[in-house]
Structures are given as C-alpha cells and as structure tokens.
Write a protein that holds these residues in place. Sequence first.
Motif, PDB file in Angstrom:
ATOM      1  N   VAL A  34       0.844  -1.199   0.000  1.00 32.17           N
ATOM      2  CA  VAL A  34       0.000   0.000   0.000  1.00 32.17           C
ATOM      3  C   VAL A  34       0.869   1.235   0.000  1.00 32.17           C
ATOM      4  O   VAL A  34       0.955   1.964   0.987  1.00 32.17           O
ATOM      5  CB  VAL A  34      -0.926   0.032   1.234  1.00 32.17           C
ATOM      6  N   GLY A  35       1.579   1.471  -1.105  1.00 31.92           N
ATOM      7  CA  GLY A  35       2.413   2.666  -1.144  1.00 31.92           C
ATOM      8  C   GLY A  35       3.452   2.626  -0.048  1.00 31.92           C
ATOM      9  O   GLY A  35       4.241   1.692   0.049  1.00 31.92           O
ATOM     10  N   GLY A  36       3.448   3.667   0.777  1.00 30.24           N
ATOM     11  CA  GLY A  36       4.411   3.714   1.878  1.00 30.24           C
ATOM     12  C   GLY A  36       5.834   3.713   1.387  1.00 30.24           C
ATOM     13  O   GLY A  36       6.720   3.098   1.996  1.00 30.24           O
ATOM     14  N   HIS A  37       6.062   4.335   0.225  1.00 28.60           N
ATOM     15  CA  HIS A  37       7.394   4.461  -0.382  1.00 28.60           C
ATOM     16  C   HIS A  37       7.811   3.190  -1.118  1.00 28.60           C
ATOM     17  O   HIS A  37       8.935   3.083  -1.551  1.00 28.60           O
ATOM     18  CB  HIS A  37       8.475   4.825   0.651  1.00 28.60           C
ATOM     19  N   GLN A  38       6.902   2.239  -1.250  1.00 31.17           N
ATOM     20  CA  GLN A  38       7.273   0.972  -1.873  1.00 31.17           C
ATOM     21  C   GLN A  38       6.239   0.589  -2.913  1.00 31.17           C
ATOM     22  O   GLN A  38       5.058   0.885  -2.779  1.00 31.17           O
ATOM     23  CB  GLN A  38       7.351  -0.119  -0.797  1.00 31.17           C
TER      24      GLN A  38
ATOM     25  N   ILE B 130       9.862  -8.094   4.788  1.00 27.88           N
ATOM     26  CA  ILE B 130      10.851  -8.765   5.633  1.00 27.88           C
ATOM     27  C   ILE B 130      12.204  -8.854   4.931  1.00 27.88           C
ATOM     28  O   ILE B 130      13.253  -8.573   5.524  1.00 27.88           O
ATOM     29  CB  ILE B 130      10.356 -10.173   6.018  1.00 27.88           C
ATOM     30  N   LEU B 131      12.182  -9.235   3.657  1.00 29.59           N
ATOM     31  CA  LEU B 131      13.431  -9.486   2.936  1.00 29.59           C
ATOM     32  C   LEU B 131      14.081  -8.211   2.396  1.00 29.59           C
ATOM     33  O   LEU B 131      15.291  -8.159   2.228  1.00 29.59           O
ATOM     34  CB  LEU B 131      13.168 -10.451   1.775  1.00 29.59           C
ATOM     35  N   LYS B 132      13.248  -7.182   2.149  1.00 30.33           N
ATOM     36  CA  LYS B 132      13.781  -5.937   1.577  1.00 30.33           C
ATOM     37  C   LYS B 132      13.224  -4.732   2.337  1.00 30.33           C
ATOM     38  O   LYS B 132      12.498  -3.901   1.774  1.00 30.33           O
ATOM     39  CB  LYS B 132      13.421  -5.850   0.087  1.00 30.33           C
ATOM     40  N   PRO B 133      13.550  -4.618   3.605  1.00 28.15           N
ATOM     41  CA  PRO B 133      12.960  -3.540   4.415  1.00 28.15           C
ATOM     42  C   PRO B 133      13.329  -2.140   3.948  1.00 28.15           C
ATOM     43  O   PRO B 133      12.588  -1.188   4.189  1.00 28.15           O
ATOM     44  CB  PRO B 133      13.510  -3.818   5.817  1.00 28.15           C
TER      45      PRO B 133
ATOM     46  N   GLU C  14      19.350  11.923   8.342  1.00 21.10           N
ATOM     47  CA  GLU C  14      18.474  10.774   8.128  1.00 21.10           C
ATOM     48  C   GLU C  14      19.306   9.548   7.792  1.00 21.10           C
ATOM     49  O   GLU C  14      20.247   9.603   6.997  1.00 21.10           O
ATOM     50  CB  GLU C  14      17.471  11.060   7.000  1.00 21.10           C
ATOM     51  N   TYR C  15      18.954   8.443   8.420  1.00 24.08           N
ATOM     52  CA  TYR C  15      19.668   7.180   8.218  1.00 24.08           C
ATOM     53  C   TYR C  15      19.351   6.635   6.834  1.00 24.08           C
ATOM     54  O   TYR C  15      18.195   6.612   6.408  1.00 24.08           O
ATOM     55  CB  TYR C  15      19.254   6.177   9.298  1.00 24.08           C
ATOM     56  N   ASP C  16      20.361   6.209   6.135  1.00 20.65           N
ATOM     57  CA  ASP C  16      20.204   5.715   4.768  1.00 20.65           C
ATOM     58  C   ASP C  16      19.782   4.252   4.793  1.00 20.65           C
ATOM     59  O   ASP C  16      20.602   3.342   4.681  1.00 20.65           O
ATOM     60  CB  ASP C  16      21.522   5.886   4.006  1.00 20.65           C
ATOM     61  N   GLY C  17      18.495   4.024   4.947  1.00 21.45           N
ATOM     62  CA  GLY C  17      17.985   2.651   4.986  1.00 21.45           C
ATOM     63  C   GLY C  17      17.034   2.462   6.150  1.00 21.45           C
ATOM     64  O   GLY C  17      16.734   3.389   6.904  1.00 21.45           O
ATOM     65  N   SER C  18      16.559   1.236   6.258  1.00 21.42           N
ATOM     66  CA  SER C  18      15.620   0.911   7.333  1.00 21.42           C
ATOM     67  C   SER C  18      16.382   0.506   8.589  1.00 21.42           C
ATOM     68  O   SER C  18      17.451  -0.110   8.507  1.00 21.42           O
ATOM     69  CB  SER C  18      14.709  -0.234   6.895  1.00 21.42           C
ATOM     70  N   LEU C  19      15.821   0.864   9.750  1.00 19.06           N
ATOM     71  CA  LEU C  19      16.405   0.401  11.006  1.00 19.06           C
ATOM     72  C   LEU C  19      16.064  -1.058  11.266  1.00 19.06           C
ATOM     73  O   LEU C  19      16.592  -1.666  12.189  1.00 19.06           O
ATOM     74  CB  LEU C  19      15.906   1.263  12.167  1.00 19.06           C
ATOM     75  N   MET C  20      15.158  -1.597  10.462  1.00 19.96           N
ATOM     76  CA  MET C  20      14.854  -3.026  10.553  1.00 19.96           C
ATOM     77  C   MET C  20      15.837  -3.781   9.678  1.00 19.96           C
ATOM     78  O   MET C  20      15.938  -3.528   8.474  1.00 19.96           O
ATOM     79  CB  MET C  20      13.435  -3.300  10.062  1.00 19.96           C
ATOM     80  N   PRO C  21      16.604  -4.726  10.234  1.00 19.48           N
ATOM     81  CA  PRO C  21      17.568  -5.469   9.422  1.00 19.48           C
ATOM     82  C   PRO C  21      16.861  -6.452   8.500  1.00 19.48           C
ATOM     83  O   PRO C  21      15.775  -6.944   8.802  1.00 19.48           O
ATOM     84  CB  PRO C  21      18.414  -6.217  10.468  1.00 19.48           C
ATOM     85  N   ALA C  22      17.471  -6.731   7.360  1.00 16.38           N
ATOM     86  CA  ALA C  22      16.928  -7.749   6.464  1.00 16.38           C
ATOM     87  C   ALA C  22      17.118  -9.126   7.102  1.00 16.38           C
ATOM     88  O   ALA C  22      18.182  -9.433   7.624  1.00 16.38           O
ATOM     89  CB  ALA C  22      17.645  -7.696   5.118  1.00 16.38           C
ATOM     90  N   PHE C  23      16.072  -9.947   7.072  1.00 16.88           N
ATOM     91  CA  PHE C  23      16.143 -11.267   7.696  1.00 16.88           C
ATOM     92  C   PHE C  23      16.836 -12.259   6.772  1.00 16.88           C
ATOM     93  O   PHE C  23      16.647 -12.230   5.555  1.00 16.88           O
ATOM     94  CB  PHE C  23      14.730 -11.773   8.004  1.00 16.88           C
ATOM     95  N   GLN C  24      17.612 -13.134   7.374  1.00 16.92           N
ATOM     96  CA  GLN C  24      18.229 -14.222   6.623  1.00 16.92           C
ATOM     97  C   GLN C  24      17.861 -15.528   7.326  1.00 16.92           C
ATOM     98  O   GLN C  24      18.706 -16.223   7.897  1.00 16.92           O
ATOM     99  CB  GLN C  24      19.741 -14.044   6.534  1.00 16.92           C
ATOM    100  N   LEU C  25      16.580 -15.836   7.290  1.00 14.53           N
ATOM    101  CA  LEU C  25      16.097 -17.066   7.910  1.00 14.53           C
ATOM    102  C   LEU C  25      16.046 -18.182   6.878  1.00 14.53           C
ATOM    103  O   LEU C  25      15.858 -17.932   5.687  1.00 14.53           O
ATOM    104  CB  LEU C  25      14.677 -16.838   8.467  1.00 14.53           C
ATOM    105  N   PRO C  26      16.147 -19.406   7.321  1.00 18.29           N
ATOM    106  CA  PRO C  26      15.893 -20.528   6.404  1.00 18.29           C
ATOM    107  C   PRO C  26      14.472 -20.433   5.866  1.00 18.29           C
ATOM    108  O   PRO C  26      13.568 -19.900   6.522  1.00 18.29           O
ATOM    109  CB  PRO C  26      16.062 -21.757   7.308  1.00 18.29           C
ATOM    110  N   ASP C  27      14.262 -20.961   4.666  1.00 15.60           N
ATOM    111  CA  ASP C  27      12.949 -20.860   4.036  1.00 15.60           C
ATOM    112  C   ASP C  27      11.834 -21.327   4.955  1.00 15.60           C
ATOM    113  O   ASP C  27      10.775 -20.676   5.047  1.00 15.60           O
ATOM    114  CB  ASP C  27      12.913 -21.676   2.749  1.00 15.60           C
ATOM    115  N   LYS C  28      12.031 -22.447   5.627  1.00 17.86           N
ATOM    116  CA  LYS C  28      10.965 -23.012   6.469  1.00 17.86           C
ATOM    117  C   LYS C  28      10.556 -22.028   7.562  1.00 17.86           C
ATOM    118  O   LYS C  28       9.347 -21.802   7.799  1.00 17.86           O
ATOM    119  CB  LYS C  28      11.451 -24.320   7.107  1.00 17.86           C
TER     120      LYS C  28
END
Length: 1000
Positions: free
Chosen positions: A407-411, A912-915, A970-984
């Motif tokens: 829904v938008g929100g810059h994405q 989650i993958l591309k915050p 302003e911080y260049d990026g999200s303060l939420m880190p990109a997750f690197q979880l196993p697919d499951k």
Amino acid sequence: MKKLLPFITCFSLLYACGEKQTTVDYAQLSDADKRHADYALAGLETKEGLLTQLFAAEPKLVNPTNIDVDAKGRVWVCEGYNYRMHLNPNNPQNDEGDRIIILEDKNGDGVADETKVFYQGTDVNSALGICVLGHKVIVSCSPNIFVLTDTDGDDKADSKEILFKTRGGFQHDHAVHAVTFGHDGKLYFNFGNDGKALLDKDSVVISDQFGRPIIADGKLYQEGMVFRCDLDGKNVEVLGYNFRNNYEVAMDSYGTLWQSDNDDDGNKGVRINYVMEYGNFGFKDQMTGASWQARRTNIEKEIPLRHWHLNDPGVVPNLLQTGAGSPTGLLVYEGNLLPQEFHNQVIHCDAGPNVVRAYPVTNDGAGYKATMVNLLQGTKDQWFRPADVCVAPDGSLIVADWYDPGVGGHQVGDLDRGRLYRITVPEKKKYEVPTFDLSTPEKAIEALKSPNMATRYLAWTKLNEWQEQAEPVLANMWKNDPNPRMKARALWLLSKIKGKGENYINEALKSENADLRITAIRSGREIKMNLLPAYQTLVKDPSAQVRREIALALRNNPAPEAAEIWAELATQHNGDRWYLEALGIGADEQWDSFLEAYLKRVGEDWNKDIIWRSRARKTPQLLAKLIQESKGEEKLRYFRAFDFQKDASKQGVLLALFEAKHPEQGEIDNLVLRHLDKNVPQTPQLKRALSAALTATKGTLDFVDLVSQFEIKEQYPALMEIIFAKSDSIEAVEGAKILMKKGGKDLLAKALKDQDNQKVRNTLNVLGKLDSEDARELISSVMNNEEYEMAIRTLALEKYGAGWGGQEQLWKLVKDSKLKKDLAPTAKQVLTTAWRADIKGQAVKFYGNESTQETSPIAKLVAQKGDVISGKNIFTQYCAQCHQVKGEGIDFGPKLSEIGSKLPKEALYKSILKPNEGISFGYEGFVFKLKNGTTLVGIIASQTETEVTIKQVGGTITKVQISEIESKKEYDGSLMPAFQLPDKELIDLVEYLSELKKAS
C-alpha cells in the motif's frame, strides 16, 4: 519500461465486465490467473443492488494513483509507474517519466476503447492528484502543483505552469494532494504532514487570510492542512490544520468539507473528518508539538482516541474512526443513479483493507455522526488497492485500483498492473454520458445539476460570466427546485451577481431549511457581506449547526457586537463537543472580551465546558475553582486545560492549589507538581507537597519524572533501587539517564562493584540501553576486568555492543585487535548478528561467515503453507524486539496486530526481505550526534521547539534538548535489518503474520 502483461483483448475485457465472472471459483485459480485482469472481478465483492464493471486494465494503464472524470465521461489517470523511484532504485524505471492518460468508452459498453497520452514527463512522476477544469488540468505532484493547459483542444498539454509549491519531499505521499472544484467557484486542496509550507511559483511563502505565513512550524500551524483559494490561486485560506496525512478533501453543495486522515501505522486510528473551519484536528499537541504518544494529564485510555488528542480542549472531534487502513480518494455523492442510501453521502477509498465505503451521515447537534457501508471490497483479492473514486456524468462511480501487494508507503511491489472499475446499477450497464449544451443560461442550468464535478465547473463558469443574464434561470432554480442541494448551487452563483448577491443571501437567511441558512452565511462571508445584523437575528436559531456557523464566523471579528453575539451563543451550549469547539474557534485571539461578555450574562452560573475550553487571562483562576469543586478523574480534565493557558499568572494559581484543602488533596498536590514550571519558587508548601508525592510515587515513572523535574539528588539512591528491581523498565532507563547527566554516575560505578551479581547484571542491562560514551566507559570497566566471572564479562560485552554506537565501537576494538582474546567468541556472535547492516556486513566478511544459502524467490515462498504456531515463536524470537502484536512485544516499529488484513503474503515477504524498499512515513531512522560525543540512532517519536524524543531500537526512549544536538542526519535505509532465515522459518513467520487480521 518493464514489459507489461500480454495484451488483453477487448473481447476478454468485455466478458470480464459482465456476470460471467461471478461463476468463477476464485480459490481454484492459479496465482497467475488470480492476478490476471480476466478474473479481476472474481476477487471482489460488490454490495447487493450494485453492479461492478471492469472499465479498463493493463496494458491500457498501470499503477493509477489518482483520477478525474471529465464532462465527456472520459477518465483521466495519473500513473505511478516510477513511484518513489529514488527509494526503489532496483525497480525498472521509465526514463521518459510517468503519464497522464485519457481513457474513453466510445461505444457505451462500460469498457474503455481508446487511450490517449495527455502528458508525460519526469516532473509528474507519481503525481497524486488530478483535477480537470475544461482545457486546464491541475496536477499535484509533490512538491509542486502544476496547471497543464490544452490550448488547441487536441488532448495534449501545450503549456505547463506552477500554481503552488511546497517544502514537501520529492514525490512524497504525505505532501500535496488533489485539487477539487467547489460549488462556490473556489479551489480546495490539502497537504499532509510532509507539506511543511505553501509557497507561490517563485518560492515565496504565502500568507493566509489573516496575513500569517502558511508554515507548519508549530508557531501557529502544524502538520497537514486544508486550503481554499480563487481559481487563479489568489486569496489562499487555511481551513484546518494538524492532520497527519489528510489525503483528499471533498465539498458538498452547502459548502461543508469532508476529509479522511491516516494514523501512524498499526494504531487503528484512521478517521473521517468534517472539516470545521479554522479547526485544530489534534495529531500533535497544539501547544508544544509533542507526539500523541507523549505522556500528558487526562490522556485518553484507548490508543485510537489518544492518537488525535481527543481529550484536549481545542481539538475538533472526529466524525468517524474506521480502524486500521490507508485512506485515499474521497467524494460526496450527489447523484441519483445509485440506490437512495448513497445519495448525498461521503464515499471513500481505503486501500489498506481493500475497500470502497460510504459513510451515511446524520446530524448530531452542531456536528454529525456516521456509519459505514461497503460498496466494493477485495474480500478474496488483497491486491485490490482502491486509490481514488470519482463520479461520472451519468452518476456511476469510477474507481482507480493501484493493484499491488503493498500500500504505497514508499514501496511498490507490482509495476505491470492497474485497473479501473465502474460501479453502477444492473439496469444501467450501458455507460451513457449525458450531453450538455452551454450556449444559453437555460441550457447551462442543467449542467449545473450534474453529479460530475467537471461538468459543474463548465456550467458554473459560464453562468458566473453571464451574471445578470443568468439571474432569471438561477432565481427559478433557487425558488422552485425541490432538491435543497440544487437550491444551494443556485444560491452560490446568485450571491456573486454584482449588486444583487446580498438580496438573495438575505432571502436565504430566512429559509426554513437549516442547510440553506448555513449556505447563506458561508456565501455571505465569501462576498464579505456585513452579516452581523443577521447573526443577531439568528443567534437563537433552533439549529445548532446554524449557530455553529455563526460562532465560526466571529473569529477575528473586532466589532463590539461580536462578543455579545458569542456570549449569547455560549449560553446555549448543552455539552455538545462540536458546538463547544465552534465557540472556541470563534473566540480565538479575543478570549478576554468574549469570556467577559459571557460571564456578565451568566454570573457565577457558568458552564464548566466553556471555562475548560477558554483561554482568557481569567481562565486559570476559574479552572482552579473547578478543580476545587471536582472529584475523581474530572480533576484531570481541568489540570490538562492549564497546559493551554499562556498567561504567566497560571503558575501562581497552581501554587495556590497546595492550600486548596480538597478531600483529595494528595492527588491535587501531585497534579500541581506535574504542571508547574521547574523554576517556580520553592515555597514551603511546594517542598511539603513534593516530599509527600515522592513517597507516594516511589518506584514509578511519576517518581522519576519528579526527581528529574526538580533535580532532587537526595533521591538518586532510590533511582538505583529501581534499576536493581526492574532493569528492563522505562523507569530504570530514565533513572539511569538522570544519574549519568546530573551527577549520579558514581552510584552506577559503585553498583558495578557490588558483591551481588544480580545488581551488577541489572546495572549492565540498563547501561547497555543508554548507548552513550559514558555508559560504555562504565561497561568497559567490567568487560575488561578479569576479576569478574566470565558470564558477567560476556554480558558486559553484549551490552557494550547493543546500540548503534556500541556496535561501531565493538567492531573497532575487534578490527584493531584491542579486545581481550577470551571475549572473541562473544564478540563474533554479537557482530555477525548485529542489526546495524554496515557493521554486520563487515563482520561477516571479516569472520568468513558469509552464508551460501539463498532465500527462494518470493513467488515460490508464497505458494507454500506454513505453521502458524511455529511462526508465532519465530516472531517472538526475532520480531517482538521491535514490533507489537495485541500489546505484546516492543513498541518501536509499526504495530502488527492486523497486518494480515492489510498485506498479502507477497508484500509481507518483501517487507521482511527488503525492508529498505518500504519504510513507513514516521518510521524513518535518524542519526543524532550530540555535543558530548554520543551518537543516538532511532525514530523521532516527538519533537517540540526545545526537545526531541528519540525512540531507539529495542524501545528505549531518550529525550534530548535541541541545544545538545550537534548534527542530525536521516539514516540511509531501514532500522529493521533484512532477515536471513531458512525458508521453512520464513514461511512459518509469514503464515503467522498473514493470520493477524481484523476481527469480523
């Protein structure tokens, strides 16, 4: 441009518009088919009695952000293919820029046959507003509002000029929005809380109707605003302010304005507003600019109400709060093609819950109340993102569907699709556009009655040009039309006939219809007619809404009669909050004379609400009397009112309340202390009350606040007790900040040497939350001291590297080989799992721990079913450190209690993958460097003229004086880190999130 979906034939589109799609089993479709325009209607639910047709779809258009329908029934579309391209650099871009296109159904079958490009350019990338006014087209594309003119009638823009500029961000969703034409011949528009200021084409700040600069700096105006101006952009007026993201404004025939507004994500506070003229609408504290989250007396118990400061005097009530969402386009439906329940009602798009709604309104005192009725909803297809809705000349509705997993929100998640729908009734499947002849006043009057705004504009312009020549037909419409809204349209034009307008307004002021009396007041004010005699006649009007209009009209009226009229209006207040706020708005800047006139009328028998709302020099004394007479929570209301009094005498009045001898004197004393300036004289009464309050509140945040406010060093040991008892609490963190800044650092150092290991652990835990140089210095004294047991030293290292600055300093110690070897394994674990992406990346490379496992493509992940219980556990482990679900977790990022209602799985995976590609406005990170060398990183939770409140990762709140800040970036990026979880694990997490939906 990115290759679009395969061409969809007119044949398939034609059948997509009919009943055939109702037989499709949507659940059995493949994911690809669910997204195909042939099955678009199968994913939607239309209200019984209505018919939805697919008017147009890709490849005819993509990403429609805003639309208008002209007098020929053609749909004008702003496309957003290049939406926020500077924040989504990995998306393919169209270097020629976005398009403004015209779609036309030439054979009346409800499907667009022809597409024309009216304009294309990078200057209209992601435009969020379009208004078609004859041969002129007004386009809102932050930071500008353009006028594009087709001088030769070939449906191509021949010239472009700037009507207004703002200081808003480039292509920002929270900046300038669509312009619309009003029945009074004016233009109306708004901007959200990134608009910042309204400027002319030469970048000069514009002044409002009272000569004040239109700048959202908190000195007068703040946050989002609503505007009115002449057709050429002159005579700009501010009609309301302090909105968050007021997306679009609509006007009914009587001149009443309606608007939607968005909350901070996840707080269920989306609202619909009646825009009471000159009103403050409460997103930020009116006096200080503090966030709705800031602690205040008499704070609302429910967050959706707290969000708008609804307990504060001087805040206009909300018409309706609709829950969570992403509100977009809005109109007032004054046609008659749709069923009766939609006649004269506000109709609105909310892209978050995938719905187009109506809000049937009824009168409620001086204001209104409303309910919600869904017209069209994406019950099966969560990609349905209605961005705008307009009325066609035949009375049907055209809905723009951005069509996207987010829904938008810059994405933006989809660049290939976009749809337009037509909502009609089954017996009117054919799109039959009425033709109008504007050659004579008699013929033009029929166009003035059109439900379509662009048609009304053409008729209004011609009739206004004709002046007296048009008077007979307008007068006939005014006298004889059975529809009062049509009478009102005629009155607006009659009021502008030179030498005749006042006669018609005087006649309308005597109308039996209250809405027409209101229209008369509004139109009279627009032509600057002296209406004081009329107000004196109408001051006891049986309609509270008419009296509301009189109260609003008294604002800044210096005539001696104004105060007397206001006083008479005030005597009729009966507890109606709408009426009270109208009185407050009318008395603004003239409170002394207006309140004095009121008190002369009522003596000691004054209404408590009037005093609570007032801001005169006498008000603090009267509030004190009310406090002495009140019990329980009612006292909180009057203490909060002190925060809105500017007169310096209020401090003395508050001090006198220490001697009130109230049955609840202890609570009175506590409240007085909370509202006093810290530099007031330290009287014996104050000292006595302060001592009692400290005893009564020991261990609480109120206690910590008192110690800070009055700098009571004798209570520093008590702050240490809080740290020892509950080190994860905000009280402990705030207490530690006081100790570090105001002479208590030695107590923290002493605690780290205590024989009780738990006290040492708790002290380290709190210091780790401070993320300051001084705190790390103390932590290092433990981390590097081999006399401590290894478990304590390991904890110290973890807390050392817990914050932004700490992770950087720890990485520097490792890189420079300055960390003791026995701490190396812990340092490796901390750094390779750091939330700060730059540190994590360097550490992973340094340690050779780069993962070879790649996450599967999102399309493959979406197709798999996860385990909700497992997903909830994963959320608790990873996400609850920054997000809340149903009150559990840390309140840092957006709340996610209903995220499954807003985002389908595709968008959840991308978030989650591309915050970095979708940071919600208000959740951008900032890096603050303080003059003492400390670096703080977090979200700006609140900002006033003197103080910034920073919410850091993990939920720690830090208040910093503006004077202490060296730089802010302003911080260049999200303060939420990109997750690197196993697919499951990732699949399970998304399954859990997708189940978090609004209760039906």
